[in-house]
Design an enzyme around this catalytic site. Structure first.
Site, PDB file in Angstrom:
ATOM      1  CG  ASP A  31      -3.812   2.598   5.362  1.00  0.00           C
ATOM      2  OD1 ASP A  31      -3.687   3.339   4.369  1.00  0.00           O
ATOM      3  OD2 ASP A  31      -4.319   2.976   6.426  1.00  0.00           O
TER       4      ASP A  31
ATOM      5  CD  GLU B 103      -1.443   2.682  -3.383  1.00  0.00           C
ATOM      6  OE1 GLU B 103      -1.023   1.511  -3.211  1.00  0.00           O
ATOM      7  OE2 GLU B 103      -2.431   3.142  -2.790  1.00  0.00           O
TER       8      GLU B 103
ATOM      9  CG  ASP C 191      -5.657  -0.073  -1.186  1.00  0.00           C
ATOM     10  OD1 ASP C 191      -4.697   0.312  -1.884  1.00  0.00           O
ATOM     11  OD2 ASP C 191      -5.864   0.384  -0.046  1.00  0.00           O
TER      12      ASP C 191
ATOM     13  CG  ASP D 258      -2.134   0.916   1.046  1.00  0.00           C
ATOM     14  OD1 ASP D 258      -2.337   1.429  -0.070  1.00  0.00           O
ATOM     15  OD2 ASP D 258      -2.877   1.126   2.026  1.00  0.00           O
ATOM     16  N   GLY D 259       0.304   2.365  -0.406  1.00  0.00           N
ATOM     17  CA  GLY D 259       1.013   3.634  -0.392  1.00  0.00           C
ATOM     18  C   GLY D 259       0.143   4.725   0.191  1.00  0.00           C
TER      19      GLY D 259
ATOM     20  CG  HIS E 221      -8.891   2.756   4.141  1.00  0.00           C
ATOM     21  ND1 HIS E 221      -8.130   3.287   5.153  1.00  0.00           N
ATOM     22  CD2 HIS E 221      -8.251   3.055   2.990  1.00  0.00           C
ATOM     23  CE1 HIS E 221      -7.060   3.897   4.634  1.00  0.00           C
ATOM     24  NE2 HIS E 221      -7.117   3.756   3.336  1.00  0.00           N
TER      25      HIS E 221
END
Length: 258
Positions: free
Chosen positions: A155, A56, A87, A18-19, A145
């Site tokens: 995250d 990302e 995501d 994730d970023g 999320h």
């Protein structure tokens, strides 16, 4: 990673990444989890000035680079299946399909414009091609999320580095790892990431504003803005999508419009 997995005809590796970015552009971070056999390694880092998409891309690339090195050391003769969870549809679609068309077109999009974040995409493309010699890669979207443990942990790592916090990264046995990487279904309503945009861009937007040493400038692209603000103490910068958002930003900076 300390232990050496047993060689096998096929070996499964799981990657989450994730970023995050505060301001987009602004300070950012990335986080990743790599599970190889009975070992788990968390990865992550931050950058002072970047974008969400770059973070990302960096998260996926750094995770796969770590996998490549581990394959040479731990599983030199095994066939490997690598499952990547993210995501970011931008990363997943780009890695699994878009990049092939971009390459055929000289790294240009269908409208003839250059691919954004070209350096990051070319580095990721080269890495994927090297891994493809001995591994199959699968790209899977997971809801962000939404309570998926692997995604939530990545995250948290990315957000921590984006905020400049110290982040403890796990490196050890999978059976002692507190994050359940097997749970992939959302367990709570999705909470959207905050965005600096107040709506779809108006005609002539987006633009990037920079304010350095009393000089206000408008830029059509992020690299142009980045060249002005990078490394400059007290520099202000923001991407805006409308005249009203531009005016609001300038008021908050106590700056008169150009």
């Amino acid at each position: 990673m300390s232990s050496k997995p047993n060689n096998a005809t096929s070996y499964q590796i799981v990657v989450f990444s994730d970023g995050a970015c505060k301001g987009n552009p602004g300070p950012g971070g990335w986080g990743a989890i790599v599970c190889i056999g009975d070992e788990v390694r968390e990865l992550g880092a931050g950058e002072a000035l970047t974008t969400n998409n770059i973070m990302e891309l960096t998260g996926v690339a750094c995770a796969l680079l770590f996998v490549e090195r581990e394959l040479a050391r731990l599983l030199p003769k095994s066939a490997v299946a690598i499952q990547v969870y993210s995501d970011s549809k931008y990363v997943l679609q780009g890695a699994s399909s878009w990049r092939n068309g971009w390459k055929r077109a000289g790294w240009k999009k269908q409208d003839g414009t250059p691919v954004a974040n070209l350096r990051q995409w070319q580095e990721l493309d080269a890495l994927i091609e090297r891994l493809a010699v001995r591994a199959s890669l699968s790209w899977t979207y997971v809801e962000g999320h939404a309570g998926i443990p692997g995604n939530e942990r990545c995250d948290a790592i990315a957000e921590g580095f984006a905020l400049g916090h110290h982040v403890e990264l796990y490196d050890g046995p999978a059976d002692s790892y507190s994050v359940d990487l097997s749970r992939l279904e959302p367990t709570q309503p999705r909470v959207k990431k905050t965005s600096s945009s107040s709506g779809p861009p108006e005609a002539g937007f987006p633009i990037y504003l920079s304010y350095v040493n009393g000089k206000l400038q408008e830029h059509r692209t992020w690299p142009e803005c980045q060249a002005v603000v990078h490394g400059r103490a007290g520099a202000k910068f923001k991407k805006v999508n409308s005249n009203s958002e531009k005016s609001e930003t300038l008021r908050s900076w106590n700056v008169t419009d150009i």
